[in-house]
Design a protein around this motif. Sequence first.
Motif, short mmCIF file in Angstrom:
data_model
loop_
_atom_site.label_atom_id
_atom_site.label_comp_id
_atom_site.label_asym_id
_atom_site.label_seq_id
_atom_site.Cartn_x
_atom_site.Cartn_y
_atom_site.Cartn_z
N ALA A 287 4.31 36.27 -19.90
CA ALA A 287 4.29 34.80 -19.82
C ALA A 287 5.67 34.29 -20.22
CB ALA A 287 3.22 34.23 -20.73
N VAL A 288 6.23 33.44 -19.39
CA VAL A 288 7.63 33.02 -19.54
C VAL A 288 7.71 31.58 -20.05
CG1 VAL A 288 9.83 32.71 -18.33
CG2 VAL A 288 8.26 34.55 -17.63
N ASP A 289 8.62 31.38 -21.01
CA ASP A 289 9.08 30.03 -21.36
C ASP A 289 10.35 29.80 -20.54
OD1 ASP A 289 7.11 29.58 -23.24
OD2 ASP A 289 8.42 29.82 -24.98
N PRO A 290 10.28 29.06 -19.43
CA PRO A 290 11.48 28.91 -18.59
C PRO A 290 12.62 28.21 -19.32
CG PRO A 290 9.50 28.24 -17.41
CD PRO A 290 9.11 28.38 -18.85
N VAL A 291 13.85 28.63 -19.04
CA VAL A 291 14.99 27.89 -19.57
C VAL A 291 14.96 26.49 -18.95
CG1 VAL A 291 16.45 29.91 -19.97
CG2 VAL A 291 16.54 28.77 -17.76
N GLY A 292 15.29 25.50 -19.75
CA GLY A 292 15.28 24.13 -19.27
C GLY A 292 13.99 23.38 -19.51
N ASP A 293 12.98 24.09 -20.03
CA ASP A 293 11.71 23.45 -20.38
C ASP A 293 11.46 23.65 -21.88
OD1 ASP A 293 10.44 22.16 -18.16
OD2 ASP A 293 10.19 24.13 -17.22
N PRO A 294 10.64 22.80 -22.50
CA PRO A 294 10.39 22.92 -23.93
C PRO A 294 9.62 24.19 -24.27
CG PRO A 294 8.96 21.27 -22.96
CD PRO A 294 9.93 21.65 -21.90
N GLY A 295 10.21 25.04 -25.06
CA GLY A 295 9.60 26.31 -25.44
C GLY A 295 10.56 27.06 -26.34
N GLY A 296 10.46 28.37 -26.33
CA GLY A 296 11.32 29.18 -27.17
C GLY A 296 12.63 29.55 -26.54
N SER A 297 12.84 29.20 -25.26
CA SER A 297 14.08 29.54 -24.57
C SER A 297 15.17 28.51 -24.87
CB SER A 297 13.85 29.61 -23.07
OG SER A 297 12.91 30.63 -22.76
N VAL A 298 16.42 28.91 -24.65
CA VAL A 298 17.56 28.03 -24.87
C VAL A 298 18.44 28.07 -23.63
CG1 VAL A 298 19.58 27.54 -26.29
CG2 VAL A 298 17.51 28.44 -27.36
N GLN A 299 18.57 26.95 -22.93
CA GLN A 299 19.40 26.88 -21.74
C GLN A 299 20.84 26.56 -22.12
OE1 GLN A 299 18.33 23.77 -18.98
NE2 GLN A 299 19.55 24.61 -17.30
N ASP A 300 21.81 27.30 -21.53
CA ASP A 300 23.21 26.97 -21.80
C ASP A 300 24.05 26.89 -20.53
OD1 ASP A 300 23.64 30.26 -23.29
OD2 ASP A 300 23.70 29.68 -21.17
N ARG A 301 23.39 26.93 -19.36
CA ARG A 301 24.10 26.75 -18.09
C ARG A 301 23.18 25.97 -17.16
NH1 ARG A 301 25.92 31.82 -14.17
NH2 ARG A 301 26.42 30.60 -12.30
N PRO A 302 23.73 24.98 -16.44
CA PRO A 302 22.87 24.16 -15.57
C PRO A 302 22.21 24.98 -14.46
CG PRO A 302 25.00 23.10 -15.92
CD PRO A 302 25.12 24.48 -16.47
N ILE A 303 21.00 24.58 -14.11
CA ILE A 303 20.30 25.09 -12.93
C ILE A 303 20.26 23.93 -11.94
CG2 ILE A 303 18.05 25.78 -12.03
CD1 ILE A 303 17.67 27.45 -14.55
N GLU A 304 20.90 24.12 -10.79
CA GLU A 304 21.10 23.01 -9.86
C GLU A 304 20.21 23.07 -8.63
OE1 GLU A 304 25.24 22.23 -9.11
OE2 GLU A 304 25.83 23.01 -11.07
N GLY A 305 19.53 24.19 -8.40
CA GLY A 305 18.70 24.29 -7.21
C GLY A 305 18.00 25.63 -7.15
N ALA A 306 17.41 25.92 -5.97
CA ALA A 306 16.60 27.12 -5.81
C ALA A 306 17.41 28.40 -6.01
CB ALA A 306 15.95 27.12 -4.42
N GLU A 307 18.67 28.41 -5.58
CA GLU A 307 19.49 29.61 -5.74
C GLU A 307 19.65 29.94 -7.22
OE1 GLU A 307 20.51 31.72 -3.60
OE2 GLU A 307 20.00 30.66 -1.75
N ASP A 308 19.93 28.93 -8.03
CA ASP A 308 20.10 29.16 -9.47
C ASP A 308 18.81 29.62 -10.12
OD1 ASP A 308 22.83 28.60 -9.82
OD2 ASP A 308 22.46 26.45 -9.92
N ILE A 309 17.71 28.95 -9.79
CA ILE A 309 16.47 29.26 -10.50
C ILE A 309 15.96 30.64 -10.12
CG2 ILE A 309 14.63 28.35 -8.98
CD1 ILE A 309 13.73 26.79 -11.60
#
Length: 288
Positions: free
Chosen positions: A84-106
Amino acid sequence: MKTVGAFTSENARTKFLAAYGHALDRRWPGRATTDVPTAYGTTRVYTCGPDDGTPVVLLPGAGGNALMWHRYVAELGRHRRVIAVDPVGDPGGSVQDRPIEGAEDITRWLGELLTRLDVPRAHFVGCSYGGWTALQYAIRNPAAAASLTLLDPAGFGKITGRFIAWVIVGGLAGLSPRPMRHRAAGWVRNATLRDDDVMGLAAVTMGFRRRLPVPPPLTDEELRQLTTPALVLLGEHSQLYDAAAVAQRIRTLTRAEVDLVSGAGHDLPMSCPDQILDRTGAFLDRTS
């Protein structure tokens, strides 16, 4: 300048993680927790079940995290490894440090996560935004996707005012006292409001700012590229789109199994977990 999803302060993050951890301990004891470095940030995953076989990867809807699957993990984990994943960019235990701009990034983020977890191939179960993520990943990486179970997935039309209003009303109801919140669940057709564990995070989640892209509508060309075995379950009364029209489009352009779940809306995973588990388990058995 592009921004990333993050808590508004360290205090906001601390409060959220304390409440989130308590809810996970109550609903999913015995899970293993791993923080995985990726180019887009550190991604937290929770696992259970046997290590052999093809694992099941759970991807939540927008603004969600692994807690939304608390009714699913024990049953799915009886015979399979569950991630079970806590996606980067959503509230959870993950920490995002680079923007996700579209389907290629995600999809690049998800592929990197699975590579670091040593998961060359997986079954994916995705709700709403997570369904769109799983679908985009499978289209680009068909050999890495054993199957898709998509629960009222995003990406089948523009976000409408009707859906935004449903989200706003649900958010406001989520901050109300428990009896009123439970009554409101029926009025707005959102069973999430009756989940006291998930809604227990509503107030502390307000300290998070989400900065992920809105899923653009999938083109016919993209859907025709889908070769992965797929089960698509749509809420009959989905607030996200005309479910009957979406079902017809998927049947026309793909070989996916598609069904409208009677009486359900976009709250499908919360409103009928037993039915979803039965259908998902049978589908996984056929595609394993």
